[in-house]
Write an enzyme that holds these catalytic residues in place. Sequence first.
Site, PDB file in Angstrom:
ATOM      1  N   SER A 256      -0.888  12.509 -15.497  1.00 46.05           N
ATOM      2  CA  SER A 256      -2.132  12.439 -16.270  1.00 46.05           C
ATOM      3  C   SER A 256      -2.217  13.656 -17.178  1.00 46.05           C
ATOM      4  CB  SER A 256      -3.326  12.445 -15.317  1.00 46.05           C
ATOM      5  OG  SER A 256      -4.511  12.674 -16.039  1.00 46.05           O
TER       6      SER A 256
ATOM      7  N   ASP B  14       0.886  -1.165   0.000  1.00 45.77           N
ATOM      8  CA  ASP B  14       0.000   0.000   0.000  1.00 45.77           C
ATOM      9  C   ASP B  14       0.928   1.221   0.000  1.00 45.77           C
ATOM     10  OD1 ASP B  14      -1.480   2.222   0.739  1.00 45.77           O
ATOM     11  OD2 ASP B  14      -2.676   1.160   2.251  1.00 45.77           O
TER      12      ASP B  14
ATOM     13  N   TYR C 147      -8.486  14.615  -8.421  1.00 47.60           N
ATOM     14  CA  TYR C 147      -7.539  13.904  -9.283  1.00 47.60           C
ATOM     15  C   TYR C 147      -6.546  14.883  -9.929  1.00 47.60           C
ATOM     16  CZ  TYR C 147      -6.020  10.603 -12.940  1.00 47.60           C
ATOM     17  OH  TYR C 147      -5.287   9.794 -13.754  1.00 47.60           O
TER      18      TYR C 147
END
Lengths: 257, 253
Positions: free
Chosen positions: B141, B58, B154
Amino acid sequence: MSNPMTLEGRIALVTGATSGIGREIACLFAEEGAVVIATGRNEDEGAKTVERIESAGGKGFFFQQDITSEENWAELFAFIENKTGVLDIAVHNAGAFFSKPLTETSVEDFNWLWKVNVDATFLGVKYTLAHMKKMKTAGSIMVMSSLAGLIGLDDCTAYCASKAAVTQLAKVAASEGATYDPPVRVNSINPGVIWTEMITKEYGDSPEVKAFAMDGNALQTVGEAIDIANAALFLASEASGYITGSAFVVDGGRGVD
Amino acid sequence: MLEGKKAIVTGAGSGLGQSISVRLAAYGATVIGTDVNEDGQAETKALAGGAFEALHHDVTKTQDWDAVFGAAFQEGICDILVNNAGIADMTTIPDMSLEQFRKSCAVNLLGPFAGTKAFIERVRAAAGGQPAQASIINITSVAVKKTFPIYTAYGPSKAALGNLTKALAVEMGRKGDFIRVNAIAPGPIRTPMTEGVDPTPWEERDHRMLQLIPLKRYGEKNDIAEAAAFLASERSKFMTGYTVPVDGGWSDI
């Protein structure tokens, strides 16, 4: 698994392949399997590029070219269509450079550089796009811009302006090429300071110049022609199939903004 | 292209991380793939073959990172870190709690920060006083440059990762090491992450985002994997601080 970085079976045009970055691109493309049409003004140096390609087992042709002549572009494409058939890749690399303060730059100086760097690249991209559209090639076109097309470089007004124009030209050509069936991709490559004759001819081959070339970038190493050739290989190949319109910066971190 | 190299890929159990792991292994690298998704990891292992080792990880947990680096540096150096794990919470701002916003930042920004910091320490220690060499790749992104009404959490978390990429590139270079830090900014690509942001089945969506993209199609997972392989390899040895836009022309035109 197949290797998308290969250029096996492709036909590639590289202008300004008689020295420096252009020669390195032509040789690397041939090494990766492409048949290369290398162009430039200097026939002797062109022969050396073809010799290097052939001695490594590759296939290449030299075409003597004045990139500022539209007639010559038409002749080049007639040569390509006769000699090799369909062009898959084009690197419009040929260009010129000089350094002068703005106040000492004449309009003749400015227009000369504009003609070589911008008008000629415009003609090259125009003829390449038209050819690829006609031949229905999923082609890849690259234009050689510069980091100086994105950020200012001291005493290089004409060069910076011309390379900014070339960067933008690539983006709009990419937009047009994206509408073709199949689409044609267009990207600019924007190198930082690369250690070639273009630099040493203008600034000299001194330790100070080399220090400038190294210290100004984050990696503190000298950029080599092969670094640009490798970026061109990536952009030419299927590995970059979803990349278009980019200004692909290879500068050792000099221009990180 | 990556023979003899060792890579860590986070989020290796699905989507882009899975494709990146498979391609890096195909180019000759040994890959340590990390994820919380153990079924996905088994799938990646089946696709990547013997050169792939799966670890439970994680990215928001420091002790998990320690275990990953313990394994990666057990036999000398690790050359490549791909910070790929990420989440896309597309809640719009009236419905988004501060906790949700923090969660996006924890996974998309703070995880890569913690991992990169520890990775650099390990790489330097393993170099034993010699200039350290490594390539760090952050998956950001198109949302770094382009926004969309659902990018409230995001977008900022990815934009910060994009800026961290540049800051680290400059800092790493100036320390006399040869640690390169670059990013890849994917446009829309069909993955479990992008499928999961909308309950409407993929085939029934309006796909209006495609109208914004010059190439008028989604990207393939492999497009990102190939860019990662290029940035991981010596072919990009003069590149640092750059973000490769793999977005069909969206961010540049």
